[in-house]
Design an enzyme around this catalytic site. Structure first.
Site, PDB file in Angstrom:
ATOM      1  N   GLY A  86       0.501 -12.867  12.845  1.00 33.03           N
ATOM      2  CA  GLY A  86      -0.553 -12.000  12.830  1.00 33.03           C
ATOM      3  C   GLY A  86      -1.518 -11.789  11.446  1.00 33.03           C
ATOM      4  N   THR A  87      -1.835 -12.925  10.939  1.00 28.85           N
ATOM      5  CA  THR A  87      -2.628 -12.897   9.957  1.00 28.85           C
ATOM      6  C   THR A  87      -4.009 -13.946  10.141  1.00 28.85           C
ATOM      7  OG1 THR A  87      -3.142 -13.047   7.579  1.00 28.85           O
ATOM      8  CG2 THR A  87      -1.302 -14.125   8.299  1.00 28.85           C
ATOM      9  N   GLN A 109       1.031  -7.863   4.677  1.00 27.38           N
ATOM     10  CA  GLN A 109      -0.121  -7.512   3.957  1.00 27.38           C
ATOM     11  C   GLN A 109      -0.408  -6.152   4.344  1.00 27.38           C
ATOM     12  OE1 GLN A 109      -3.005 -11.248   4.045  1.00 27.38           O
ATOM     13  NE2 GLN A 109      -1.290 -11.397   5.728  1.00 27.38           N
ATOM     14  N   TYR A 159      -9.193   6.420   5.200  1.00 27.23           N
ATOM     15  CA  TYR A 159      -7.887   6.011   4.985  1.00 27.23           C
ATOM     16  C   TYR A 159      -7.022   7.263   5.727  1.00 27.23           C
ATOM     17  CZ  TYR A 159      -8.535   1.959   2.180  1.00 27.23           C
ATOM     18  OH  TYR A 159      -8.720   0.488   2.080  1.00 27.23           O
ATOM     19  N   ARG A 193      -6.650   6.591   9.342  1.00 30.49           N
ATOM     20  CA  ARG A 193      -6.089   5.234   9.578  1.00 30.49           C
ATOM     21  C   ARG A 193      -4.632   5.637   9.283  1.00 30.49           C
ATOM     22  NH1 ARG A 193      -7.813   0.740   5.688  1.00 30.49           N
ATOM     23  NH2 ARG A 193      -6.004  -0.260   6.839  1.00 30.49           N
ATOM     24  N   CYS A 210      -3.864  15.796 -13.777  1.00 27.61           N
ATOM     25  CA  CYS A 210      -4.951  15.550 -14.572  1.00 27.61           C
ATOM     26  C   CYS A 210      -6.412  16.264 -13.952  1.00 27.61           C
ATOM     27  CB  CYS A 210      -5.273  14.072 -15.164  1.00 27.61           C
ATOM     28  SG  CYS A 210      -6.017  12.957 -13.936  1.00 27.61           S
ATOM     29  N   CYS A 261      -5.641  15.516  -8.408  1.00 29.16           N
ATOM     30  CA  CYS A 261      -4.393  15.049  -8.899  1.00 29.16           C
ATOM     31  C   CYS A 261      -4.009  16.517  -9.689  1.00 29.16           C
ATOM     32  CB  CYS A 261      -4.421  14.161  -9.932  1.00 29.16           C
ATOM     33  SG  CYS A 261      -3.265  13.674 -11.001  1.00 29.16           S
ATOM     34  N   HIS A 264      -0.385  -5.528  -0.319  1.00 26.18           N
ATOM     35  CA  HIS A 264      -1.595  -4.939  -0.249  1.00 26.18           C
ATOM     36  C   HIS A 264      -1.476  -3.137  -0.236  1.00 26.18           C
ATOM     37  CE1 HIS A 264      -4.168  -8.514   1.536  1.00 26.18           C
ATOM     38  NE2 HIS A 264      -3.433  -8.680   0.362  1.00 26.18           N
TER      39      HIS A 264
END
Ligand code: APR
Length: 254
Positions: A195-196, A103, A70, A73, A158, A155, A121
């Site tokens: 585009g899906t 999406q 991720y 990306r 926490c 995080c 998404h």
């Protein structure tokens, strides 16, 4: 640049529209240089299927691998630009009431000047704690492709692992985004699907819902999809070619 011709019946539907919903997928950003989910992956990612990396199971097994993917990306998206299709939609939205439902987890619609009503998404730019859900600031991802896993940050509240803000396969869609999208679909008279591959539910159900509620549905995609036989106009063109031509023809040039 010369624009391609727009089918007269399709154009008439676009001109007559009073409430438009645009429903975009990965192909919307392909001409900006963002690979779609069905494109082959390269480099470190070659041996992974995106459909397997984008899962709670992958996160549980190897959070650093998923985080690295991720982050890569996110950096990639930050380094590309919206295309003429994104810009054409922003111009059209200044002329007709439009609800933009995507999406895509990129921010290219927003950077082209559109307001996105629903990121069904999620987003690359909204990481959050995997334990307590506290939002975590995005650092914009990686500038170079990682050579291996990257440990997720902790995080601040926490100490839990921070996870990507994208919705994974098998997870529920954000409820508020879904409600906004479904309400807009029920109220629209024109839906433009661009585009899906329209295979990932429940999002893929929205164009079908529009057809059932009596809206005109236009598909813009260089390939036929499962949706093609169901829609009123299935236009074999790309986002960055078809949308500027359509928007210019309805008289809403950028
Ligand atoms: N213009 C328009 N459409 C294009 C273009 C283009 N330049 N290039 C490719 N396409 C089309 C392809 O033909 C394909 O039908 O875009 C579609 C991309 O399909 P997918 O990669 O399946 O993307 P999408 O439909 O957005 O995937 C849905 O699945 O992986 C999950 O959560 C992820 O949001 C994603 C969801």
């Amino acid at each position: 640049m010369d624009q391609i011709a727009v089918d007269p019946a399709l154009l008439e539907a676009a001109r007559a529209a009073r409430r438009v919903v645009v429903f975009s997928g990965a192909g919307m950003s392909a001409e900006s240089g963002v690979p779609t989910f069905r494109d082959a992956q390269t480099g470190l990612w070659e041996r992974f299927d995106p459909a397997e990396l984008a899962t709670p199971q992958a996160w549980e097994t190897d959070p650093a691998l998923v985080w690295a993917w991720y982050q890569w990306r996110t950096g990639l998206v930050r380094h590309v630009q919206p295309n003429d299709g994104h810009r054409a939609l922003a111009a059209w939205a200044r002329r007709v009431p439009m609800t933009l439902v995507t999406q895509n987890v990129d921010d290219l619609h927003e950077r082209a000047g559109s307001e996105v009503a629903a990121h069904l998404h999620g987003s690359l730019f909204t990481p959050r704690c995997s334990v307590c859900s506290a939002p975590h600031p995005s650092d914009g991802g990686l500038d170079v492709e990682p050579t291996g896993p990257v440990a997720p940050p902790a995080c601040a509240r926490c100490g839990g692992d921070v996870r990507p803000g994208a919705v994974w396969f098998g997870e529920a869609l954000p409820e508020d985004a879904w409600t906004r999208a479904a309400d807009a679909v029920d109220a629209c008279d024109l839906m433009v699907v661009v585009g899906t591959s329209a295979v990932v539910y429940p999002a893929a159900g929205l164009p079908r819902r529009a057809v059932e509620s009596g809206a005109t549905v236009i598909e813009i995609n260089p390939e036929a999809t499962d949706l093609s036989p169901l829609v009123h106009h299935s236009w074999r063109t790309t986002a960055a070619v078809g949308l500027p031509a359509l928007v210019a023809a309805v008289g809403a040039n950028p």
